[in-house]
Design an enzyme around this catalytic site. Structure first.
Site, PDB file in Angstrom:
ATOM      1  N   TYR A 148      11.828  10.067  29.559  1.00  0.00           N
ATOM      2  CA  TYR A 148      10.891   9.851  28.458  1.00  0.00           C
ATOM      3  C   TYR A 148      10.082   8.561  28.629  1.00  0.00           C
ATOM      4  O   TYR A 148       9.456   8.111  27.688  1.00  0.00           O
ATOM      5  CB  TYR A 148      11.635   9.840  27.125  1.00  0.00           C
ATOM      6  CG  TYR A 148      12.311  11.145  26.805  1.00  0.00           C
ATOM      7  CD1 TYR A 148      11.584  12.220  26.294  1.00  0.00           C
ATOM      8  CD2 TYR A 148      13.673  11.331  27.017  1.00  0.00           C
ATOM      9  CE1 TYR A 148      12.187  13.434  26.008  1.00  0.00           C
ATOM     10  CE2 TYR A 148      14.288  12.543  26.726  1.00  0.00           C
ATOM     11  CZ  TYR A 148      13.546  13.592  26.220  1.00  0.00           C
ATOM     12  OH  TYR A 148      14.156  14.797  25.930  1.00  0.00           O
ATOM     13  N   ASP A 208      24.812  13.465  28.372  1.00  0.00           N
ATOM     14  CA  ASP A 208      25.116  13.986  29.707  1.00  0.00           C
ATOM     15  C   ASP A 208      25.433  12.882  30.706  1.00  0.00           C
ATOM     16  O   ASP A 208      26.270  13.054  31.590  1.00  0.00           O
ATOM     17  CB  ASP A 208      23.925  14.805  30.222  1.00  0.00           C
ATOM     18  CG  ASP A 208      23.667  16.020  29.357  1.00  0.00           C
ATOM     19  OD1 ASP A 208      24.441  16.975  29.426  1.00  0.00           O
ATOM     20  OD2 ASP A 208      22.682  16.001  28.602  1.00  0.00           O
ATOM     21  N   HIS A 447      11.853  13.695  36.502  1.00  0.00           N
ATOM     22  CA  HIS A 447      11.818  14.745  35.483  1.00  0.00           C
ATOM     23  C   HIS A 447      11.245  14.207  34.186  1.00  0.00           C
ATOM     24  O   HIS A 447      11.306  13.012  33.891  1.00  0.00           O
ATOM     25  CB  HIS A 447      13.208  15.346  35.243  1.00  0.00           C
ATOM     26  CG  HIS A 447      14.145  14.456  34.464  1.00  0.00           C
ATOM     27  ND1 HIS A 447      14.187  14.429  33.097  1.00  0.00           N
ATOM     28  CD2 HIS A 447      15.080  13.561  34.884  1.00  0.00           C
ATOM     29  CE1 HIS A 447      15.096  13.564  32.696  1.00  0.00           C
ATOM     30  NE2 HIS A 447      15.646  13.015  33.752  1.00  0.00           N
ATOM     31  N   TYR A 528      11.250  16.660  19.231  1.00  0.00           N
ATOM     32  CA  TYR A 528      11.993  15.618  18.521  1.00  0.00           C
ATOM     33  C   TYR A 528      11.934  14.293  19.262  1.00  0.00           C
ATOM     34  O   TYR A 528      12.250  13.249  18.691  1.00  0.00           O
ATOM     35  CB  TYR A 528      13.441  16.059  18.277  1.00  0.00           C
ATOM     36  CG  TYR A 528      14.403  15.807  19.417  1.00  0.00           C
ATOM     37  CD1 TYR A 528      15.318  14.765  19.346  1.00  0.00           C
ATOM     38  CD2 TYR A 528      14.409  16.613  20.554  1.00  0.00           C
ATOM     39  CE1 TYR A 528      16.219  14.529  20.374  1.00  0.00           C
ATOM     40  CE2 TYR A 528      15.296  16.394  21.581  1.00  0.00           C
ATOM     41  CZ  TYR A 528      16.202  15.349  21.488  1.00  0.00           C
ATOM     42  OH  TYR A 528      17.086  15.112  22.527  1.00  0.00           O
ATOM     43  N   ARG A 529      11.523  14.293  20.516  1.00  0.00           N
ATOM     44  CA  ARG A 529      11.159  13.075  21.255  1.00  0.00           C
ATOM     45  C   ARG A 529      10.400  13.495  22.496  1.00  0.00           C
ATOM     46  O   ARG A 529      10.469  14.645  22.934  1.00  0.00           O
ATOM     47  CB  ARG A 529      12.370  12.215  21.613  1.00  0.00           C
ATOM     48  CG  ARG A 529      13.443  12.880  22.468  1.00  0.00           C
ATOM     49  CD  ARG A 529      14.536  11.866  22.797  1.00  0.00           C
ATOM     50  NE  ARG A 529      15.701  12.473  23.390  1.00  0.00           N
ATOM     51  CZ  ARG A 529      16.760  11.781  23.844  1.00  0.00           C
ATOM     52  NH1 ARG A 529      16.769  10.488  23.758  1.00  0.00           N
ATOM     53  NH2 ARG A 529      17.788  12.401  24.368  1.00  0.00           N
TER      54      ARG A 529
END
Length: 607
Positions: A148, A208, A447, A528-529
């Site tokens: 992110y 994770d 990613h 949500y983000r």
């Protein structure tokens, strides 16, 4: 890392390094780092072409002078100029200078410097300095939210405030009420290891990967995989430095002498905690968290489902079981592509063609694995004494087997290096280090996360899956999709894996992301983000009643941060000085992250 290195260095180890990997997981970290190292063609260091990134609205000479002033107060070792070649590092040695998983050019979302406060008064000192010189700050806890944007600032030239390096204490663990109080630099690994060291019978809910900050993950609405998987819902009590330097505590922490700060989140009056999650309204310096009591055992199970359209029936089966707490944890429904990618093998070992891996090729490889042909995999965990687990597991089995072709996989048939055992550890409250394996799928693996939320309804989830599949097919990207099962909602975590060394693939990924965000919003689904370069676009999708929510957020921003110094643009919230000057990036994207300067504050002659 450097371009001249011939082999990767050993990752940092906890507790010698506050952000290190526990010794018990070092072999996994070494393995993953070696795999990624061998699969990297991109230079480990990127030479600087544009020089020092100076914040908009301040000259270089003035800025360097201001930094020198700060170093005199904070200590020269705690103020570091970012003018060297950019090193991407990797998960355990991430940069706090730029976005390691870049989409734009590396020097777009790059900081000017990094400062390391060691106490709350020093955080206040940094904030006062920023207000004096009108320098944008970008606070991070540890900066490991790499999918992110990591530690990268939204505004080029911002000064990173690294809260974790010197503020990483576990201030309290209470085994009686199962709570803790932590500073920003405490990772899930660190808290778990300390609890084990003390011999407490309490669990840490972990995502994770366990290397991220507990505070940072919680403020970002992060998710774990025990019944305590809603991290924001499990927090209680914040200590916050406001953008003007004031310090306050939320909830019961506002009552002098209260010992209920970590046990009751509300206190008296308006609940203000929420405005400090996913915002730029303050810097959180302490946070309380509920921990899970040892339930007396747990058991992870695995089912596979044969057809992509089985998703509809599966989700509708899951919903009543989850709401009734028969299914107890934040489980995962994973697309089968991830099952072969998480092996850590390269994509070329399975398919060397262009475009997404064909379904029949994927199924052919799955047939050789212990789980066999399938399209969806459900990982869940039950808790408590064996007889309670068995009662619920029997109900789950009866319901799941109503789906044609469903298959329960016996865990004892799985080799000890199968991904199942990592999921079992995580759902059992033990942070692990396995999830990074899929980054080896492509060279220079990076990613992004496309993360919309929907009700736990098959019809909604099928729509989201088809949106993602269509856009992945269009842009030639393999579909790595997981649904995280909340109580009444699903988080669709779509890992868009790409070669960050290829400008063409980066552009394709950006177009795919922007298309999916737009498609999902038109169907009523919001993220949500998201990555910092998509935050403006996502924020604009929450536009009910003529953008009433954003207007409210902007009022809060201008009231709490009149000089607009704290993380401008974060989550699409721009202060008045930046607003309307072209900083926002819409659904069409663009090549630069910057706008047309900043508006001088009232009464100032600055440009």
């Amino acid at each position: 890392m450097s371009t001249s290195a011939t082999s990767p260095s050993t990752p940092p180890v906890y507790p010698a390094a506050y952000s290190g990997i526990p010794e018990r997981l070092l072999h996994k970290a070494v393995r993953e780092k070696s795999r990624l190292w061998e699969n990297q063609s991109k230079e480990f260091q990127t030479p600087r072409k544009r020089g020092l990134a100076v914040p908009a609205g301040i000259g270089r000479t003035e800025f360097v002078k201001a930094l020198d002033e700060l170093s005199q107060s904070l200590g020269k070792d705690h103020v570091v100029l970012n003018d060297q070649p950019l090193e991407d590092g990797w998960y355990m040695e991430h940069p706090n200078t730029h976005d390691a998983f870049m989409i734009m050019d590396e020097e777009e979302t790059v900081s000017s410097a990094c400062v390391y406060p060691g106490s709350v008064p020093e955080v206040q000192l940094v904030v006062a300095w920023a207000n004096k010189h009108l320098v944008p700050l970008y606070p991070i806890s540890m900066g490991r939210n790499l999918g992110y944007g990591g530690a990268a600032p939204r505004v080029r030239g911002s000064v990173i405030v690294d809260m974790g390096k010197r503020m990483n204490k576990i201030l309290d663990i209470n085994p009686d009420d199962c709570t803790c109080l932590v500073e920003p630099g405490v990772s899930f690994y660190a808290l778990y290891e300390e609890i084990q060291k003390r011999g407490y019978k309490i669990w840490v809910d972990t995502p994770d990967l366990g290397g991220g900050s507990i505070i940072g993950n919680t403020l970002e609405h992060g998710v774990g995989y025990t019944p305590y998987g809603d991290h924001w819902g499990a927090h209680s009590g914040l200590e916050v430095v406001l953008p003007t330097g004031e310090l306050f505590r939320t909830g019961m922490g506002a009552l002098p002498g209260s010992d209920a700060w970590q046990t009751f989140p509300y206190g008296f009056g308006p609940v203000s905690d929420g405005i400090f999650s996913q915002s730029n309204f303050g810097i959180v310096t302490k946070m309380g968290m509920a921990l899970m009591p040892d339930p007396g055992g747990c058991e992870t199970f695995l089912y596979t489902f044969q057809h992509e359209d089985d998703l509809l029936l599966l989700v509708d089966t899951v919903r009543p079981l989850r709401i009734a707490n028969i299914l107890e944890n934040v489980a995962q429904i994973r697309h089968a592509t991830i099952e072969i990618a998480v092996s850590g093998k390269r994509r070329t070992e399975f398919y060397d063609g262009t475009g997404p891996i064909p379904a029949e090729v994927l199924q052919g490889h799955l047939e050789k694995t212990p789980i066999g042909r399938c399209n969806w995999v459900y990982y869940g965990t039950q808790y408590g004494p064996e007889k309670i687990r068995k009662y619920k597991l029997d109900i789950i089995h009866q319901e799941f087997m109503k789906i044609p072709g469903a298959k329960r996989i016996d865990p004892q048939s799985l080799p000890k290096d199968h991904y199942f055992w990592s999921r079992a550890k995580i759902a059992g409250g033990q942070p692990d280090f396995e999830e990074l394996s899929y980054l080896n799928w492509v060279p220079n693996g990076g990613h992004l996360g496309f993360s919309p939320v929907s009700p736990t309804r098959g019809s909604d989830v099928l729509k989201l899956w088809k949106i993602a599949k269509e856009r992945h097919d269009q842009y030639g990207i393999d579909l790595f999709m997981t649904f995280c099962v909340g109580l009444r909602e699903l988080h669709m975590i779509n890992l868009v894996v790409y070669d960050r060394g290829s400008p063409e693939r980066r552009k394709a990924v950006e177009k795919c992301m922007r298309s999916m965000i737009d498609d999902a919003a038109k169907s009523g689904y919001g993220e949500y983000r998201t990555h910092l370069l998509f935050q403006d676009q996502v924020a604009r999708t929450y536009n009910w009643n003529d953008n009433a929510l954003m207007k409210f957020n902007e009022k809060l921003k201008d009231a709490l941060d009149p000089n607009g110094i704290l993380a401008p643009g974060r989550c699409g919230i721009w202060p008045e000085r930046y607003r309307g000057r072209g900083w926002e990036i819409g659904k069409d994207g663009r090549e630069t992250s910057e706008g047309q300067g900043v508006r001088p504050p009232a009464g100032s002659t600055r440009l």
